[in-house]
Design a protein around this motif. Structure first.
Motif, mmCIF file in Angstrom:
data_model
loop_
_atom_site.group_PDB
_atom_site.id
_atom_site.type_symbol
_atom_site.label_atom_id
_atom_site.label_comp_id
_atom_site.label_asym_id
_atom_site.label_seq_id
_atom_site.Cartn_x
_atom_site.Cartn_y
_atom_site.Cartn_z
ATOM 1 N N PRO A 124 -21.368 -16.400 -10.308
ATOM 2 C CA PRO A 124 -22.225 -15.739 -9.317
ATOM 3 C C PRO A 124 -21.525 -15.723 -7.960
ATOM 4 O O PRO A 124 -20.613 -16.514 -7.730
ATOM 5 N N SER A 125 -21.942 -14.820 -7.083
ATOM 6 C CA SER A 125 -21.338 -14.815 -5.754
ATOM 7 C C SER A 125 -22.188 -15.604 -4.765
ATOM 8 O O SER A 125 -21.722 -15.957 -3.695
ATOM 9 N N VAL A 126 -23.445 -15.849 -5.136
ATOM 10 C CA VAL A 126 -24.316 -16.634 -4.275
ATOM 11 C C VAL A 126 -24.867 -17.811 -5.082
ATOM 12 O O VAL A 126 -25.406 -17.621 -6.172
ATOM 13 N N LEU A 127 -24.711 -19.005 -4.517
ATOM 14 C CA LEU A 127 -25.200 -20.198 -5.191
ATOM 15 C C LEU A 127 -26.378 -20.736 -4.392
ATOM 16 O O LEU A 127 -26.294 -20.865 -3.165
ATOM 17 N N ILE A 128 -27.488 -21.006 -5.086
ATOM 18 C CA ILE A 128 -28.672 -21.490 -4.381
ATOM 19 C C ILE A 128 -29.052 -22.861 -4.925
ATOM 20 O O ILE A 128 -29.264 -23.036 -6.109
ATOM 21 N N LEU A 129 -29.084 -23.839 -4.037
ATOM 22 C CA LEU A 129 -29.342 -25.213 -4.448
ATOM 23 C C LEU A 129 -30.562 -25.744 -3.704
ATOM 24 O O LEU A 129 -30.565 -25.824 -2.481
ATOM 25 N N ASP A 130 -31.580 -26.116 -4.467
ATOM 26 C CA ASP A 130 -32.799 -26.625 -3.856
ATOM 27 C C ASP A 130 -32.816 -28.144 -3.984
ATOM 28 O O ASP A 130 -32.889 -28.673 -5.078
ATOM 29 N N GLU A 131 -32.746 -28.833 -2.869
ATOM 30 C CA GLU A 131 -32.738 -30.301 -2.844
ATOM 31 C C GLU A 131 -31.778 -30.851 -3.902
ATOM 32 O O GLU A 131 -32.164 -31.657 -4.749
ATOM 33 N N PRO A 132 -30.512 -30.455 -3.872
ATOM 34 C CA PRO A 132 -29.621 -30.833 -4.964
ATOM 35 C C PRO A 132 -29.279 -32.317 -4.987
ATOM 36 O O PRO A 132 -28.862 -32.837 -6.012
ATOM 37 N N THR A 133 -29.479 -33.008 -3.886
ATOM 38 C CA THR A 133 -29.057 -34.407 -3.847
ATOM 39 C C THR A 133 -30.192 -35.364 -4.210
ATOM 40 O O THR A 133 -29.972 -36.567 -4.280
ATOM 41 N N ASN A 134 -31.374 -34.833 -4.448
ATOM 42 C CA ASN A 134 -32.525 -35.681 -4.793
ATOM 43 C C ASN A 134 -32.229 -36.597 -5.965
ATOM 44 O O ASN A 134 -31.857 -36.142 -7.038
ATOM 45 N N GLY A 135 -32.396 -37.871 -5.753
ATOM 46 C CA GLY A 135 -32.263 -38.824 -6.855
ATOM 47 C C GLY A 135 -30.832 -39.145 -7.246
ATOM 48 O O GLY A 135 -30.614 -39.903 -8.169
ATOM 49 N N LEU A 136 -29.863 -38.550 -6.564
ATOM 50 C CA LEU A 136 -28.466 -38.818 -6.925
ATOM 51 C C LEU A 136 -27.955 -40.072 -6.213
ATOM 52 O O LEU A 136 -28.347 -40.360 -5.096
#
Lengths: 312, 319
Positions: free
Chosen positions: A154-166
């Motif tokens: 994809p040309s656009v990457l969308i990350l919603d709260e990607p660091t949650n719980g990491l």
């Protein structure tokens, strides 16, 4: 090439009777940029992102991806997007590889086994990719999440709260992948409520509160302003001696806090070497000099405080 | 769209559950057949004796009819047996004879309720489980319309129930070949109902109309539970309603009797959920024929699937 990778215009979501959870949000993500959406929980970040990827319907506004309107060319837009929505969930009873094959089949372009292996390589899941997902740790699932999001290039990457719980290692890995992908020309939109993360990850940050975007700034602009007053803490060998030295000096520097072997001072950036010199001259060992608050945090608190005052 | 269907099919069969269901259908057919074999098969009579025995029975029942001690109920029963046996004699059909098709006709639908049950369970979970685990989010962000996911899931469930029916049919047929004499599909057969209504036809006709009507019937249950689980996001509710409807059909005989005179009853879904009744009856309530039942069911099916699709198409996925 179009002007923006992703453009959001006047995006609004109303639920129930006039409860606006996203209120007239507008921003643009440039090509190859990592754009952050920052705000406390409930500010409307997740709703904004869900409207962009089509999980929830927007009440008003436009979403334009690479020049294409989501309303008019929804499926074309979606082929340009890769997304991780919160902690991604997978089919636990299948292996990581079989999960990826599911997503590969749903892509509009043909995804070869070679591409699958390439992506598995990138997220370093080679050893576990044929194990069932239920045996994966949260960090591994997040990496599988990255893999499914970038599978179709994809040309656009969308990350919603990607660091949650990491854990810290997981967060660091994620940041590294994002860097690699950005170098390949992918633009990203990342939401988070963690200031320090955003500062490390993003090029630009929009601050969101009560459904509104209240500020958009470059991280580089936010970096320590030389003439402004900052909080700086010195870790020293003797706290008592340091206090004494400071009290006797004529620098007019205020001690904000003094505990646990460190003094926190309110001072300008330019004065840091001078204070350091002062300590060293007086036989005080300096172990560390740190900026006590991140600049983004300052900015955030300052902005949200203004918001609160304006409301009152 | 075909790749979505393939995905659903793979997702279904990588679970243990569908394999267990197929296995259970085979096991239940075996058990049911063993029971049938041990109880029924030893009542079989040779070809010469059966006509004599039927005639003897007719004689006995005639005596009951003439006797003054016999109750009204006994006399009714006697008349029924006389009527039946006469029909067998006229048709040259030995009712105590056993062959693989008579066995099939007697046992095929015995295990079939489990097919409905298993299909209802799969239909209820195929959408709601993805909503509960959150994997639905990873689907709807793909470049497809939402209804395409729903359609591929529905087709998957229908294919699964057809797999179960084929499993039942094949198991049953093979057991019949092993345990009984082989008969022609054109063998004449008589099917009786509880009230004594009779229909005389061929084995093929009887068995295939039973299976066909049963399948249509089962699909309605699949539609009910599939739609409800999509609308209410609850597998428990959908399975519950599906099983409730299944039991409600066992009461439909009583309801048919009680409510047959009301104008609205024939538009309720319940009386139409026992389609296999039409094997022996032309009407289940006065004026209600097979085409009428199918039309009523079609309306319910279209409304349920329509509601589920519109709802799923518009729904905000915010969990």
């Amino acid at each position: 090439m179009t002007e923006y990778a992703l453009e959001v215009k006047g995006l609004t979501k109303t639920i129930g009777k006039n409860k606006r959870i996203v209120n007239d949000a507008s921003f643009q993500v440039q090509h190859g940029e990592i754009f952050g959406l920052l705000g406390p929980n409930g500010a409307g970040k997740t709703s904004t992102i869900r409207m962009i990827v089509g999980l929830i319907r927007k009440t008003e506004g436009k979403v334009i991806i690479n020049g294409k309107d989501l309303d008019e060319a929804g499926q074309l837009c979606k082929t340009d997007i890769g997304a991780i929505i919160e902690n991604p969930s997978f089919y636990d009873h299948m292996s990581g590889y079989k999960n990826l094959q599911q997503y590969a089949r749903m892509a509009r372009t043909n995804i070869t086994d070679e591409r699958l292996r390439e992506v598995v390589d990138l997220v370093k899941l080679n050893n576990a990719i044929h194990d069932k997902v239920k045996t994966y740790s949260l960090g591994m699932k997040q990496r599988l999440g990255v893999a499914q999001a970038i599978l179709h290039k994809p040309s656009v990457l969308i990350l919603d709260e990607p660091t949650n719980g990491l854990d810290p290692q997981g967060i660091r890995d994620l940041r590294d992948y994002l860097k690699i992908l950005t170098e390949q020309g992918i633009s990203s939109l990342v939401s988070s409520h963690l200031l320090s993360e955003m500062q490390l990850m993003c090029d630009r940050v929009a601050i969101m509160e009560h459904g509104k975007i209240i500020d958009i700034s470059h991280i580089s602009e936010l970096n320590i302003q030389r003439d402004e007053v900052n909080l700086v803490s010195f870790t020293v060998s003797s706290l008592e001696k340091a206090k004494e030295v400071l009290a006797n000096s004529t620098s007019g520097i205020e001690i904000v806090e003094a505990e646990n072997e460190s003094v926190t001072l309110s001072m300008s950036y330019e004065n840091i070497p001078k204070i350091n010199q002062l300590f060293v001259k007086n036989d005080i060992d300096v172990f560390a000099i740190e900026s006590a608050k991140t600049s983004l945090e300052d900015r955030f608190l300052q902005l949200t405080a203004v918001g609160k005052k304006a409301e009152e | 769209m075909l790749s979505l269907l393939k995905n659903e099919w793979i997702k279904l069969w990588t679970k243990k559950q569908p394999w267990i269901f197929v296995g259970l259908i085979i096991v239940f057919t075996l058990l049911f057949t063993l029971m049938y074999y041990s109880f029924e098969a030893n009542t079989a009579l040779d070809s010469d004796e059966w006509q004599m025995q039927l005639e003897q029975e007719i004689e006995q029942e005639r005596e009951i009819l003439q006797s003054e001690d016999a109750s009204e109920w006994e006399k009714d029963f006697a008349e029924m047996i006389i009527e039946e046996n006469t029909a067998y004699l006229e048709g040259g059909i030995n009712p105590r004879q056993f062959n693989n098709l008579i066995y099939m006709n007697d046992t095929l639908l015995g295990v079939a309720s489990f097919i409905t049950l298993f299909s209802v369970i799969v239909a209820s979970s195929i959408v709601s489980s993805e909503m509960n685990t959150g994997t639905i989010k990873q689907l709807v962000i793909r470049p497809y319309e939402r209804w395409q996911f729903l359609v591929s899931k529905f087709i998957t469930v229908v294919l699964f129930s057809i797999v179960l029916i084929v499993t039942l049919f094949v198991t049953n047929y093979i057991l019949g070949l092993i345990l009984f004499d082989t008969a022609s599909w054109n063998t004449a057969m008589i099917e009786r109902s509880f009230e004594g209504a009779m229909v005389e036809t061929t084995a093929a006709n009887l068995i295939f109309s039973k299976i066909g009507l049963y399948t249509l019937n089962m699909l309605v249950f699949v539609v009910i539970s599939f739609s409800l689980s999509t609308l209410f996001r609850s597998q428990a509710l959908a399975v519950g309603v599906g099983i409730f409807a299944l039991f409600a059909t066992t009461m439909s005989q009583a309801l048919n009797f009680l409510l047959a005179d009301t104008a609205w009853y024939k538009f309720v879904i319940i009386p139409h959920l026992s389609l296999t009744e039409y094997v022996v009856h032309d009407t289940i309530i006065e004026g209600v024929t097979l085409p009428f039942s199918l039309a009523v069911l079609a309306v319910y099916v279209i409304i349920l699937l329509g509601l589920a699709t519109v709802y799923f198409q518009k729904k905000d996925i915010a969990y």
